[in-house]
Design a protein around this motif. Structure first.
Motif, PDB file in Angstrom:
ATOM      1  N   UNK A   1      -2.131  31.394  24.376  1.00  0.00           N
ATOM      2  CA  UNK A   1      -1.546  30.376  25.254  1.00  0.00           C
ATOM      3  C   UNK A   1      -2.319  29.079  24.978  1.00  0.00           C
ATOM      4  N   UNK A   2      -1.966  28.355  23.910  1.00  0.00           N
ATOM      5  CA  UNK A   2      -2.845  27.289  23.420  1.00  0.00           C
ATOM      6  C   UNK A   2      -2.765  25.974  24.186  1.00  0.00           C
ATOM      7  N   UNK A   3      -1.742  25.809  25.034  1.00  0.00           N
ATOM      8  CA  UNK A   3      -1.600  24.549  25.767  1.00  0.00           C
ATOM      9  C   UNK A   3      -1.002  24.869  27.133  1.00  0.00           C
ATOM     10  N   UNK A   4      -1.887  25.173  28.085  1.00  0.00           N
ATOM     11  CA  UNK A   4      -1.436  25.715  29.363  1.00  0.00           C
ATOM     12  C   UNK A   4      -1.014  24.636  30.354  1.00  0.00           C
ATOM     13  N   UNK A   5      -1.295  23.375  30.052  1.00  0.00           N
ATOM     14  CA  UNK A   5      -0.875  22.271  30.916  1.00  0.00           C
ATOM     15  C   UNK A   5      -0.273  21.171  30.048  1.00  0.00           C
ATOM     16  N   UNK A   6       0.902  21.412  29.476  1.00  0.00           N
ATOM     17  CA  UNK A   6       1.442  20.464  28.490  1.00  0.00           C
ATOM     18  C   UNK A   6       1.730  19.087  29.053  1.00  0.00           C
ATOM     19  N   UNK A   7       2.115  18.971  30.317  1.00  0.00           N
ATOM     20  CA  UNK A   7       2.467  17.650  30.844  1.00  0.00           C
ATOM     21  C   UNK A   7       1.238  16.780  31.085  1.00  0.00           C
ATOM     22  N   UNK A   8       0.065  17.397  31.232  1.00  0.00           N
ATOM     23  CA  UNK A   8      -1.142  16.620  31.480  1.00  0.00           C
ATOM     24  C   UNK A   8      -2.019  16.437  30.269  1.00  0.00           C
ATOM     25  N   UNK A   9      -1.674  17.077  29.158  1.00  0.00           N
ATOM     26  CA  UNK A   9      -2.575  17.106  28.010  1.00  0.00           C
ATOM     27  C   UNK A   9      -2.920  15.702  27.518  1.00  0.00           C
ATOM     28  N   UNK A  10      -4.197  15.418  27.463  1.00  0.00           N
ATOM     29  CA  UNK A  10      -4.681  14.163  26.914  1.00  0.00           C
ATOM     30  C   UNK A  10      -4.524  12.965  27.814  1.00  0.00           C
TER      31      UNK A  10
ATOM     32  N   UNK B   1       9.078  20.015  36.285  1.00  0.00           N
ATOM     33  CA  UNK B   1       8.410  19.121  37.232  1.00  0.00           C
ATOM     34  C   UNK B   1       9.422  18.102  37.743  1.00  0.00           C
ATOM     35  N   UNK B   2       9.030  17.386  38.785  1.00  0.00           N
ATOM     36  CA  UNK B   2       9.896  16.314  39.281  1.00  0.00           C
ATOM     37  C   UNK B   2      10.146  15.275  38.202  1.00  0.00           C
ATOM     38  N   UNK B   3       9.139  15.047  37.352  1.00  0.00           N
ATOM     39  CA  UNK B   3       9.234  14.012  36.323  1.00  0.00           C
ATOM     40  C   UNK B   3       9.916  14.487  35.045  1.00  0.00           C
ATOM     41  N   UNK B   4      10.270  15.752  34.977  1.00  0.00           N
ATOM     42  CA  UNK B   4      10.915  16.248  33.767  1.00  0.00           C
ATOM     43  C   UNK B   4      10.496  17.667  33.457  1.00  0.00           C
ATOM     44  N   UNK B   5      10.833  18.123  32.273  1.00  0.00           N
ATOM     45  CA  UNK B   5      10.543  19.487  31.849  1.00  0.00           C
ATOM     46  C   UNK B   5       9.656  19.469  30.616  1.00  0.00           C
ATOM     47  N   UNK B   6       8.606  20.242  30.657  1.00  0.00           N
ATOM     48  CA  UNK B   6       7.707  20.423  29.521  1.00  0.00           C
ATOM     49  C   UNK B   6       7.731  21.889  29.120  1.00  0.00           C
ATOM     50  N   UNK B   7       7.309  22.176  27.888  1.00  0.00           N
ATOM     51  CA  UNK B   7       7.396  23.527  27.369  1.00  0.00           C
ATOM     52  C   UNK B   7       6.009  24.139  27.212  1.00  0.00           C
ATOM     53  N   UNK B   8       5.882  25.352  27.713  1.00  0.00           N
ATOM     54  CA  UNK B   8       4.646  26.133  27.647  1.00  0.00           C
ATOM     55  C   UNK B   8       4.742  27.039  26.419  1.00  0.00           C
ATOM     56  N   UNK B   9       3.869  26.875  25.418  1.00  0.00           N
ATOM     57  CA  UNK B   9       3.976  27.695  24.206  1.00  0.00           C
ATOM     58  C   UNK B   9       3.205  29.009  24.316  1.00  0.00           C
ATOM     59  N   UNK B  10       3.776  30.030  23.710  1.00  0.00           N
ATOM     60  CA  UNK B  10       3.105  31.316  23.546  1.00  0.00           C
ATOM     61  C   UNK B  10       3.238  31.729  22.089  1.00  0.00           C
ATOM     62  N   UNK B  11       2.126  32.126  21.496  1.00  0.00           N
ATOM     63  CA  UNK B  11       2.130  32.595  20.123  1.00  0.00           C
ATOM     64  C   UNK B  11       1.547  33.998  20.092  1.00  0.00           C
ATOM     65  N   UNK B  12       2.104  34.861  19.252  1.00  0.00           N
ATOM     66  CA  UNK B  12       1.588  36.222  19.124  1.00  0.00           C
ATOM     67  C   UNK B  12       1.739  36.688  17.691  1.00  0.00           C
ATOM     68  N   UNK B  13       0.756  37.419  17.212  1.00  0.00           N
ATOM     69  CA  UNK B  13       0.834  37.990  15.870  1.00  0.00           C
ATOM     70  C   UNK B  13       1.712  39.229  15.893  1.00  0.00           C
ATOM     71  N   UNK B  14       2.148  39.640  14.718  1.00  0.00           N
ATOM     72  CA  UNK B  14       3.075  40.765  14.607  1.00  0.00           C
ATOM     73  C   UNK B  14       2.373  42.074  14.278  1.00  0.00           C
ATOM     74  N   UNK B  15       1.135  42.017  13.791  1.00  0.00           N
ATOM     75  CA  UNK B  15       0.456  43.257  13.433  1.00  0.00           C
ATOM     76  C   UNK B  15      -0.096  43.929  14.686  1.00  0.00           C
ATOM     77  N   UNK B  16      -0.469  45.213  14.524  1.00  0.00           N
ATOM     78  CA  UNK B  16      -0.891  46.006  15.667  1.00  0.00           C
ATOM     79  C   UNK B  16      -2.372  45.909  15.947  1.00  0.00           C
ATOM     80  N   UNK B  17      -2.908  46.923  16.623  1.00  0.00           N
ATOM     81  CA  UNK B  17      -4.320  46.940  16.948  1.00  0.00           C
ATOM     82  C   UNK B  17      -4.592  46.442  18.352  1.00  0.00           C
ATOM     83  N   UNK B  18      -5.865  46.457  18.755  1.00  0.00           N
ATOM     84  CA  UNK B  18      -6.230  45.961  20.087  1.00  0.00           C
ATOM     85  C   UNK B  18      -5.914  44.475  20.216  1.00  0.00           C
TER      86      UNK B  18
END
Length: 252
Positions: A65-74, A8-25
């Motif tokens: 995708x647990x925090x899709x708008x990190x710069x605005x959170x809260x 962003x113009x005001x700086x950089x924030x990080x978008x987290x992604x988490x995924x499990x390692x086991x298989x399945x749907x």
């Protein structure tokens, strides 16, 4: 966990992604696209152990995708630059050739396309989605809070597609936590309100992430679970988080 920069113009924030390692749907869960909707990210963080345990026991692969708008959170509904991150993931080509972000109720269309020209948060998520195992996704759950419906009582409602009777046990549990906002015209800040059914379900093809995943599922010849969970602003935070927990564990 992987981190993806949102510049962003005001700086950089990080978008987290988490995924499990086991298989399945695959079940995908997202939260926090609007910064003032804190219940979704809190639900995932608070109940992470139970969520992971249930998924592992059921051999369901999680992509979060647990925090899709990190710069605005809260702090703000929008991002730090004042842009409006939203569920703005696909476009509909109508019969007259015009392109729409959302379909009117029962409106016909000729094709759908992935969205472009979107805020930075959505751009990052769409880039990630192109790399996800979309053919293996069986469900997507997006966690929200409705702070826009004026005068709303504490209630839960949901956007979904297809046969919603398959969610009867989840709805029964949710209704014991907070009343369902049933048989109600709900706009949530949009000009065309939609009528919820007796279980608090609304059908709205609004170009959202669940809408996109519903369309992708059909392109792979299947109907996936595509649900957006809403609790109204006056709903106590603990109750909103419990509604989210019930939906997450129920879909797993």
């Amino acid at each position: 966990m992987t981190w993806h920069p949102i510049v962003h113009r005001a700086g950089t924030w990080m978008f987290p992604r988490l995924a499990s390692r086991w298989g399945g749907p695959v079940l995908m869960i997202g939260a926090g696209v609007h910064g003032d909707e804190v219940a979704g990210p809190l639900s995932i963080a608070t109940h992470a152990e139970a969520i992971v345990g249930r998924a592992r026991a059921c051999d369901v692969r999680l992509i979060l995708y647990p925090l899709r708008n990190p710069s605005g959170y809260g702090t703000s509904r929008y991002n730090v630059d004042g842009e409006r991150p939203n569920n703005d993931c696909l476009r509909y080509v109508l019969e007259d050739g015009t392109v729409a972000e959302e379909l009117a109720e029962n409106q016909a269309f000729t094709e759908w396309r992935w969205a472009s020209q979107v805020p930075a948060e959505t751009r990052v998520m769409l880039g990630l989605l192109h790399e996800e195992p979309l053919a293996e996704v069986r469900g997507v759950l997006d966690l929200h809070q409705d702070h826009l419906s004026e005068g709303a009582p504490p209630r839960a409602y949901h956007y979904a597609f297809g046969d919603v009777s398959r969610y009867a046990s989840i709805i029964e549990s949710v209704g014991r936590v907070v009343p369902l906002w049933a048989n109600q015209w709900i706009g949530a800040g949009e000009p065309d309100a939609r009528l919820s059914d007796a279980q608090g379900f609304i059908v709205r093809h609004d170009g959202s992430w669940p809408d996109l995943m519903y369309r992708i599922g059909h392109s792979h010849g299947r109907e996936i679970h595509a649900v957006t969970v809403e609790t109204t602003g006056p709903t106590p935070l603990a109750a909103a988080c419990e509604v989210n927990r019930l939906w997450i564990l129920g879909l797993i």
